[in-house]
Design a protein around this motif. Structure first.
Motif, PDB file in Angstrom:
ATOM      1  N   HIS A 167       0.832  -1.211   0.000  1.00  0.00           N
ATOM      2  CA  HIS A 167       0.000   0.000   0.000  1.00  0.00           C
ATOM      3  C   HIS A 167       0.862   1.253   0.000  1.00  0.00           C
ATOM      4  O   HIS A 167       0.531   2.241  -0.679  1.00  0.00           O
ATOM      5  N   TRP A 168       1.967   1.230   0.738  1.00  0.00           N
ATOM      6  CA  TRP A 168       2.828   2.409   0.774  1.00  0.00           C
ATOM      7  C   TRP A 168       3.401   2.711  -0.603  1.00  0.00           C
ATOM      8  O   TRP A 168       3.400   3.865  -1.043  1.00  0.00           O
ATOM      9  N   PHE A 169       3.908   1.693  -1.282  1.00  0.00           N
ATOM     10  CA  PHE A 169       4.474   1.919  -2.611  1.00  0.00           C
ATOM     11  C   PHE A 169       3.431   2.514  -3.555  1.00  0.00           C
ATOM     12  O   PHE A 169       3.700   3.473  -4.277  1.00  0.00           O
ATOM     13  N   ARG A 170       2.241   1.943  -3.550  1.00  0.00           N
ATOM     14  CA  ARG A 170       1.191   2.443  -4.441  1.00  0.00           C
ATOM     15  C   ARG A 170       0.827   3.881  -4.092  1.00  0.00           C
ATOM     16  O   ARG A 170       0.731   4.740  -4.976  1.00  0.00           O
ATOM     17  N   ASP A 171       0.624   4.154  -2.809  1.00  0.00           N
ATOM     18  CA  ASP A 171       0.190   5.499  -2.415  1.00  0.00           C
ATOM     19  C   ASP A 171       1.293   6.532  -2.643  1.00  0.00           C
ATOM     20  O   ASP A 171       1.016   7.655  -3.063  1.00  0.00           O
ATOM     21  N   ALA A 172       2.533   6.161  -2.358  1.00  0.00           N
ATOM     22  CA  ALA A 172       3.639   7.095  -2.556  1.00  0.00           C
ATOM     23  C   ALA A 172       3.856   7.405  -4.030  1.00  0.00           C
ATOM     24  O   ALA A 172       4.265   8.517  -4.388  1.00  0.00           O
ATOM     25  N   ALA A 173       3.571   6.427  -4.883  1.00  0.00           N
ATOM     26  CA  ALA A 173       3.742   6.651  -6.320  1.00  0.00           C
ATOM     27  C   ALA A 173       2.615   7.493  -6.913  1.00  0.00           C
ATOM     28  O   ALA A 173       2.773   8.052  -8.000  1.00  0.00           O
ATOM     29  N   ASP A 174       1.499   7.599  -6.208  1.00  0.00           N
ATOM     30  CA  ASP A 174       0.364   8.388  -6.696  1.00  0.00           C
ATOM     31  C   ASP A 174       0.583   9.872  -6.409  1.00  0.00           C
ATOM     32  O   ASP A 174      -0.234  10.530  -5.775  1.00  0.00           O
ATOM     33  N   SER A 175       1.692  10.398  -6.888  1.00  0.00           N
ATOM     34  CA  SER A 175       2.070  11.765  -6.543  1.00  0.00           C
ATOM     35  C   SER A 175       1.718  12.770  -7.630  1.00  0.00           C
ATOM     36  O   SER A 175       1.660  13.968  -7.380  1.00  0.00           O
TER      37      SER A 175
ATOM     38  N   MET B 113       4.791  -0.380  -7.927  1.00  0.00           N
ATOM     39  CA  MET B 113       4.365   0.988  -7.669  1.00  0.00           C
ATOM     40  C   MET B 113       2.938   1.250  -8.147  1.00  0.00           C
ATOM     41  O   MET B 113       2.198   2.028  -7.542  1.00  0.00           O
ATOM     42  N   SER B 114       2.551   0.621  -9.244  1.00  0.00           N
ATOM     43  CA  SER B 114       1.211   0.835  -9.781  1.00  0.00           C
ATOM     44  C   SER B 114       0.217  -0.226  -9.347  1.00  0.00           C
ATOM     45  O   SER B 114      -0.943  -0.188  -9.761  1.00  0.00           O
TER      46      SER B 114
ATOM     47  N   LEU C 252       6.623  12.782 -11.825  1.00  0.00           N
ATOM     48  CA  LEU C 252       7.575  11.731 -12.163  1.00  0.00           C
ATOM     49  C   LEU C 252       8.744  11.731 -11.181  1.00  0.00           C
ATOM     50  O   LEU C 252       9.197  10.665 -10.747  1.00  0.00           O
ATOM     51  N   GLU C 253       9.222  12.912 -10.805  1.00  0.00           N
ATOM     52  CA  GLU C 253      10.357  12.984  -9.896  1.00  0.00           C
ATOM     53  C   GLU C 253      10.029  12.333  -8.549  1.00  0.00           C
ATOM     54  O   GLU C 253      10.808  11.539  -8.004  1.00  0.00           O
ATOM     55  N   ARG C 254       8.847  12.621  -7.983  1.00  0.00           N
ATOM     56  CA  ARG C 254       8.454  12.029  -6.707  1.00  0.00           C
ATOM     57  C   ARG C 254       8.172  10.531  -6.871  1.00  0.00           C
ATOM     58  O   ARG C 254       8.459   9.721  -5.980  1.00  0.00           O
ATOM     59  N   TYR C 255       7.600  10.172  -7.989  1.00  0.00           N
ATOM     60  CA  TYR C 255       7.351   8.762  -8.292  1.00  0.00           C
ATOM     61  C   TYR C 255       8.661   7.981  -8.249  1.00  0.00           C
ATOM     62  O   TYR C 255       8.742   6.871  -7.698  1.00  0.00           O
ATOM     63  N   LEU C 256       9.723   8.572  -8.821  1.00  0.00           N
ATOM     64  CA  LEU C 256      11.004   7.876  -8.891  1.00  0.00           C
ATOM     65  C   LEU C 256      11.654   7.709  -7.523  1.00  0.00           C
ATOM     66  O   LEU C 256      12.497   6.821  -7.339  1.00  0.00           O
ATOM     67  N   GLU C 257      11.279   8.528  -6.557  1.00  0.00           N
ATOM     68  CA  GLU C 257      11.870   8.428  -5.226  1.00  0.00           C
ATOM     69  C   GLU C 257      11.563   7.086  -4.555  1.00  0.00           C
ATOM     70  O   GLU C 257      12.322   6.623  -3.700  1.00  0.00           O
ATOM     71  N   THR C 258      10.463   6.443  -4.930  1.00  0.00           N
ATOM     72  CA  THR C 258      10.100   5.170  -4.310  1.00  0.00           C
ATOM     73  C   THR C 258      11.115   4.070  -4.618  1.00  0.00           C
ATOM     74  O   THR C 258      11.208   3.080  -3.882  1.00  0.00           O
TER      75      THR C 258
END
Length: 378
Positions: free
Chosen positions: A61-69, A320-321, A72-78
Motif C-alpha cells: 500500500h505504501w508503494f502504491r500510495d507514494a507513487a500516486d504523486s 508501484m502501480s 515523475l520525480e516524486r514517483y522515482l523516489e520510491t
C-alpha cells in the motif's frame, strides 16, 4: 435433419480470462516489480532498515500510495527502497527469477525487462556481474515457468540513467551481452532537464553496432523530447510517448472513448511517429500516477489506437502501480469498450515491435498469440 452447432460465444472479458490471454510486455522495470514480501526479506538479509512498513500488505500500500504523486520525480523516489535491496548477485537473481514467474502466471509469453546496472554497484559488483546475475535469474524463472505449463521468453534492456554520465559505458555493456539475452539499450530517469541528446555518443555506438534501443521520451516532458529521440538519436521505440497527443488536433468535442477520430489533424512529429510505425510503449496506470495524464478516462490511448499508431500496452512498474498486464487490459476495456480482437491487435503490435529476431517474433505471433486469442474470441 442436421442441426448446425451453435457457434461458441466469446469468453467474458474478465480478469480470470484476461490472465489466460497471451500478452507481450515491452516496458517493465525490474526494480519496479518486486514482490513486497521479497523486499522485506531482502532488507532483513542486508540490514536495510529504511523501509516505511514492516509487513507485506502495508508495504504494498505504501508503494502504491507514494507513487500516486502526480510527479515523475516524486514517483522515482520510491525506487530508493527497491534498489537498496538489489545489490548482491543472489538478490538480483532472485528478483529476476520472481519477475519471470509473476509475468508468466499472468499470461505474458514474451517480455523485455529493463534495469539500470549502474544502480546496483554499492556492494562492489561490476557492471558485468550485475548483468550476469540478472540473466541467470531470468533463465531460472523461464525454466520454472515452463515447468508449470506457462512458457515465457524474457529478454532484457540495460538502461543508463539520463542524469548521469555512464550511457556510453552501458551501451557497450548492451552490445557485449547481446548474444546472452540483452536485446537493447535505454535511457531513463527524470526527463525534464535531461534531454536524450546528452547521450548521443551512446546512441551512435548502438547504431554503429546495429543494435536496438528505446528512449524514455514524451512522458514527463513533451514534444521536444520526442523530436530529439527520433530526429537526433534515431530511437527504435518511444518509452511512453504519450505526449505525442500534443501534436494532434482532435475533432472539436471529440470523446476520447469514441470509435472514430475522423477529421483529426496530425502535426509533423505525430505524422512521422505514425508513418514510421514507431512503437509507443504506453503504460496507462503509470501515466496517471506520474501526471502525464489526469486519469484513464483522459488517457489518449484510445485516440492513438483508433488513429492507427502502433500502440502497445505495458505495466512500467508493477509494484508501484499495483498492476499486472491483465489489470491494464481490464482498465482499458472498462474505459474504452475494447474486446478480445482489440487486445489481440495490441499484442501483435507489441510482438512486431520486440527486439528479438524476426523468426522468433513470427513464431510467437503464429504459434502462440493468434491461436490463444482464437480460443478467447470463440
Amino acid at each position: 435433419m442436421t442441426v448446425e452447432p451453435t457457434p461458441p460465444a466469446g469468453r467474458p472479458l474478465d480478469l480470470p480470462n484476461l490472465s489466460l490471454a497471451p500478452k507481450v510486455l515491452l516496458h517493465d522495470h525490474l526494480d519496479g516489480g518486486l514482490r513486497p514480501a521479497t523486499v522485506l526479506e531482502l532488507a532483513h538479509e542486508v540490514g536495510y532498515t529504511e523501509l516505511p512498513a514492516d509487513d507485506a500488505q502495508s508495504l504494498a500500500h505504501w508503494f502504491r500510495d507514494a507513487a500516486d504523486s502526480g510527479s515523475l520525480e516524486r514517483y522515482l523516489e520510491t525506487f530508493a527502497h527497491t534498489v537498496a535491496v538489489m545489490q548482491t548477485p543472489s538478490s538480483l537473481a532472485r528478483v529476476a527469477r520472481e519477475c519471470v514467474e509473476d509475468l508468466a502466471a499472468d499470461g505474458v509469453i514474451y517480455a523485455e525487462v529493463r534495469y539500470a546496472p549502474e544502480q546496483h554497484l554499492e556492494h562492489g559488483l561490476t557492471l558485468d556481474e550485475v548483468v550476469e546475475a540478472v540473466l541467470a535469474g531470468f533463465a531460472e524463472g523461464e525454466a520454472a515457468a515452463a515447468a508449470t505449463g506457462r512458457p515465457i521468453m524474457v529478454r532484457c534492456l540495460v538502461t543508463a540513467m539520463r542524469h548521469a554520465a555512464r550511457s556510453r559505458e552501458i551501451a557497450e555493456l548492451a552490445v557485449r551481452y547481446r548474444d546472452e539475452g540483452v536485446v537493447g539499450f535505454d535511457i531513463a530517469g527524470a526527463e525534464a532537464g535531461n534531454p536524450p541528446t546528452r547521450h548521443l555518443d551512446a546512441f551512435e555506438f548502438m547504431r554503429a553496432n546495429n543494435a536496438h534501443f528505446t528512449i524514455h521520451a514524451g512522458e514527463a516532458f513533451g514534444l521536444p523530447s520526442i523530436h530529439e529521440a527520433i530526429a537526433f538519436c534515431g530511437t527504435d521505440r518511444l518509452g511512453h510517448g504519450v505526449r505525442v497527443i500534443d501534436d494532434i488536433d482532435l475533432p472539436p468535442g471529440a470523446d476520447l472513448a469514441a470509435e472514430s477520430f475522423e477529421g483529426a489533424e496530425l502535426g509533423q512529429i505525430a505524422n512521422i511517429v505514425r508513418d514510421k510505425r514507431i512503437p509507443l510503449e504506453l503504460c496507462p496506470s503509470s501515466n496517471v500516477q506520474t501526471g502525464a495524464v489526469s486519469s484513464i478516462a483522459e488517457h489518449p490511448f484510445n485516440a492513438l489506437a483508433r488513429l492507427r499508431f502502433r500502440v502497445t500496452v505495458n505495466t512500467d512498474n508493477r509494484l508501484m502501480s499495483d498492476t499486472t498486464m491483465s489489470k491494464e487490459f481490464y482498465r482499458l476495456a472498462e474505459q474504452f469498450g475494447y474486446g478480445w480482437t482489440d487486445f489481440e491487435r495490441f499484442t501483435v503490435n507489441a510482438m512486431k515491435s520486440a527486439f528479438v529476431h524476426f523468426d522468433e517474433r513470427l513464431r510467437l505471433i503464429d504459434d502462440v498469440i493468434k491461436p490463444g486469442y482464437a480460443v478467447l474470441i470463440g
